[in-house]
Design an enzyme around this catalytic site. Structure first.
Site, PDB file in Angstrom:
ATOM      1  CG  HIS A   1      51.840  40.535  43.573  1.00  0.00           C
ATOM      2  ND1 HIS A   1      52.772  40.231  42.767  1.00  0.00           N
ATOM      3  CD2 HIS A   1      50.881  39.797  43.258  1.00  0.00           C
ATOM      4  CE1 HIS A   1      51.722  39.914  41.392  1.00  0.00           C
ATOM      5  NE2 HIS A   1      50.824  39.783  41.782  1.00  0.00           N
TER       6      HIS A   1
ATOM      7  CG  HIS B   1      47.785  36.170  43.858  1.00  0.00           C
ATOM      8  ND1 HIS B   1      48.518  35.206  42.127  1.00  0.00           N
ATOM      9  CD2 HIS B   1      47.841  37.639  43.579  1.00  0.00           C
ATOM     10  CE1 HIS B   1      48.732  36.003  41.221  1.00  0.00           C
ATOM     11  NE2 HIS B   1      48.867  37.416  41.611  1.00  0.00           N
ATOM     12  CD  GLU B   2      46.838  40.637  44.652  1.00  0.00           C
ATOM     13  OE1 GLU B   2      47.739  41.273  44.315  1.00  0.00           O
ATOM     14  OE2 GLU B   2      46.208  39.931  43.491  1.00  0.00           O
TER      15      GLU B   2
ATOM     16  CD  GLU C   1      50.770  36.877  38.904  1.00  0.00           C
ATOM     17  OE1 GLU C   1      50.537  38.509  38.891  1.00  0.00           O
ATOM     18  OE2 GLU C   1      49.493  36.647  38.535  1.00  0.00           O
TER      19      GLU C   1
END
Lengths: 505, 505
Positions: free
Chosen positions: A273, A269-270, A299
């Site tokens: 980003h 997830h990160e 997001e």
């Protein structure tokens, strides 16, 4: 173009970059506060960050900035829509008009308070002690209310906050998107949970040594294309990604030796980003043209990598042998299909960041309703734990055993990030719409993932999204990239096509 | 006191604290640059630090600061010698008079250049490639030369630099101290090395796993009284200690799995600096009254803990069982006396920070001579490797095998810290004089160390040195604490009383 306009534009950009550089220093101190700062250093750190944020604000609201913007607009320097110049003038102007209404003292007080509130939240969460956090939350909400009143809003005070994270969005526009979505989603959640099918999730709760989790997580992030020469992965209480300058993008995670998902999908997830931040155009660093569009679009990148890629069968066809190699004793008796089903378990759960893709958005809807109620004065801080648990029961039919697993779980409120949550659901919707289009353009992505090849998707995202910075606002970007306005349909289609077969619904 | 003078003093302090806070933000970024910054982030980091340092300088040299100082002096606000007010006015005035002569552009260029030069040095040192570092060193020396010319100096340009680290010291005063010392020291080194006795140092080159070294190092630092709730220990290329704010003091080290000394004594050294920083009075943070006196005095603290405590037999009587416990396989056949003799091996060696106490100061004398020669224009950067090796042969009778073990070993030149080295020898001399006095005051320190009790020495240092900040300048402090001016005698007495029996000389 006249020479004086060119000079004015150059000065505007220089001033904007300097302000961004001051904020980027504050971001380094903030990253450090959340990763390495010794416990007794937090007051001093709050003063440092507050000072820097105040300096940045003061420099930005200098009337000279307004004069330059006025001169450039009057001279038509921004006449070519979506050019670099128009993008920068449009978005600097937008930020300036908002910032100049806010007293620097309020900016500084908010910065100092939120750093201290964050430290208080970390302790409160450890002990599940809402009472000790309450005075801080009251103070943060009061400061955000003052902020909303200072900048103004179309209808609702909460609009002023949402607009900071998703420019142009309001309670009304988001409410409309959520309304239709909610009906379809609640129905689908019911059918999946009612299917009676359930994976064996105990395999995810076996022993996963932390150092090996870190290696596998870094392998996944690297495979995605995250450049560790321009970035880092560190440990923190609440995972985040932050861009600290050109060539310096940092992601963080937390490890649970008895649960596979937290760190692994958290890192993907990160890193999603992080790819956005690493994909911004370095020559426009510090100006809107070189910055992310909105948190919703941000997001969409993280959720796409975490879920549409990271929880796909094709991803695990490639990655499972690696996971089995590194966690040999833990996983040697586990089959690929069972592992894939387990990481796609749909079940009401307490912690948002660990929730499955299907029920995740119910966590957001609950928070959106609560924040909205704060700002209409319809919800008092005292009542938060009770209301949280009540809404949780309503949406997810379970009750948190304590506040640490309930209203104290998120970092956002202590950090003053109110109005931020709705961007998570927008992100999910954007991500499905982008992903559907990427599949159209790139052909059989699953076949690529099975080979461990993620470069084409990454390049597609760079070319279509990252490199544009704020050239288009979020809604426009979705239309430019996909040819259609935002809709919840692609996301529902995605859920149905993936979870339908898994759960036989 | 008149109200207007009180107001002026308050404003002077507020301005000084704000400047210190800006510099403390730069210090956080600098710590991060030396510990965690991704490789490709160094240009961006250089710009950030340069901007902050420039802002701090600009705020400090505001003529209003000069006016306030003038007003306070004229009004006699500083009339009570060594009071908090006199200390602050005296030292702020000193720093202001110096700073205002330096253009902010030079401050910023130096900051940016040294961050980049540091990154270049790290690479050059890895490859032992002096050529790639040369242009950076030339640039740094040129900038420091401009600095010296801007601030002025009593006799030698080099004086202007020394004065930054050891206020009031000059080539002449330091030269005088070194002269007599050198004669006695060279004689003693000759006798020790000629003694024919040699410990078995191979026991220090066995396998010492890094994670265990970290645990033992943290135990030693904690036993000294370093507070890990107000500090950290991290890894770096060149060990240092930095105070980043109240409750935030960071030490760093590097580990060699095949050598015990580097990290262990390095950690005790840096923790000695750390105790000084943690012992400063927090209510005077950001003003001279709350800051360390000089680098020489700082070094007296680190060297005392590293050597007078850390290499003493009494320390190891307590600590060796702990070391044996954690490095069981490595040390089980080793006797205390042999270990103690090994960590006190006297032998000409290449790396200053790993040199024994006896030959250490020869490393400093060599650097002092070279820096002095740069600034008289008698030594060109091109000639550094050859001159280094020649002097090394002269002083230590060995020749470095490459520049990584020769003129590229230290971080100082790339960081612009020219004039810093002599403070190391001053520190050694101060430390022996302080330690002799502490023994007089506290009785049998060895008996305390044998019991693992280091608190009395720490409290003595806090009370007599740390808590005073810059109340006294270095020379005065030595007199106040020990009743005598600085002399090399206590250090020679210390060497003789320790190494005499070990080597039978």
């Amino acid at each position: 173009m006249s020479e004086s306009l060119e000079k004015a534009y150059k000065e505007l950009i220089e001033r904007t970059v300097e302000v961004s550089r001051i904020y980027s220093c504050a971001a380094v101190l903030d990253w450090d506060q959340k990763t390495y700062l010794p416990r007794k250093g937090s007051d001093s750190r709050a003063q440092q960050i507050s000072m820097l944020v105040g300096m940045g604000h003061q420099k930005f609201v200098d009337p000279k900035v307004g004069d330059l913007i006025g001169e450039l607009k009057a001279g038509g320097y921004d006449k070519e829509e979506f050019s670099d110049e128009e993008t920068n003038i449009r978005e600097i102007s937008r930020a300036y008009e908002k910032a100049k209404k806010v007293p620097t003292s309020l900016v500084m007080e908010t910065a100092e308070t939120t750093v201290k509130a964050d430290a208080a939240w970390v302790e409160a969460r450890k002990k599940s002690d809402f009472e000790s956090f309450k005075p801080w939350l009251e103070k943060v909400i009061e400061l955000k209310r003052q902020y909303a009143e200072a900048v103004g809003y179309p209808k609702e005070p909460y609009d002023a906050l949402i607009d900071d994270y998703e420019p142009g969005a309001t309670v009304e526009t988001i409410g409309k998107v959520l309304e239709d979505f909610r009906v379809e989603l609640v129905d689908f959640v019911g059918r999946v949970i009612g299917s009676g099918k359930k994976p064996d999730t105990s395999i995810l709760s076996r022993h996963y040594p932390v150092d090996k989790q870190e290696i596998l997580g870094k392998m996944a992030a690297s495979a995605m294309g995250f450049d560790f020469d321009s970035g880092r992965l560190d440990k923190t209480t609440h995972p985040f990604c932050t861009g600290l300058g050109v060539g310096d993008v940092r992601i963080t995670t937390r490890y649970n030796p008895h649960h596979f998902n937290d760190a692994f999908f958290g890192i993907m997830h990160e890193a999603g980003h992080g790819l956005y931040e690493q994909g911004l155009d370095p020559k426009h660093w510090g100006t809107p043209r070189g910055e992310a569009v909105s948190l919703g679009i941000h997001e969409s990148q993280s959720r796409m990598w975490e879920n549409m890629v990271g929880r796909s069968l094709s991803f695990w066809k490639y990655f499972f042998p690696l996971a089995k190699g590194i966690f040999y004793e833990t996983l040697r008796d586990v089959k690929l299909e069972d592992f894939h089903f387990a990481v796609n378990n749909v079940e009401p759960s307490f912690i948002r960041v660990e929730a499955d893709e299907v029920t995740y958005n119910l966590h957001i809807m609950l928070r959106f309703e609560m924040e909205y109620a704060f700002f209409r004065g319809e919800l008092k801080v005292d009542d938060i734990p009770a209301v949280w648990n009540e809404k949780f029961k309503h949406y997810l039919d379970i009750t948190p055993p304590d506040d640490a697993k309930g209203c104290l779980q998120d970092v956002h409120w202590s950090n003053g990030l109110i109005g931020y949550f709705p961007t998570y659901t927008l992100g999910n919707l954007y991500s499905a719409q982008f992903f559907a289009k990427a599949k159209e353009d790139l052909g059989d992505l699953d076949e690529q993932f099975e080979r461990g090849s993620f470069g084409e998707l990454k390049q597609w995202l760079h070319k279509n999204i990252h490199t544009h910075g704020q050239r288009y606002r979020a809604g426009k970007l979705v239309e430019v990239v996909t040819g259609k306005p935002l809709s919840h349909k692609p996301f529902m289609d995605y859920l149905k096509s993936k979870f339908g077969p898994l759960y036989g619904v």
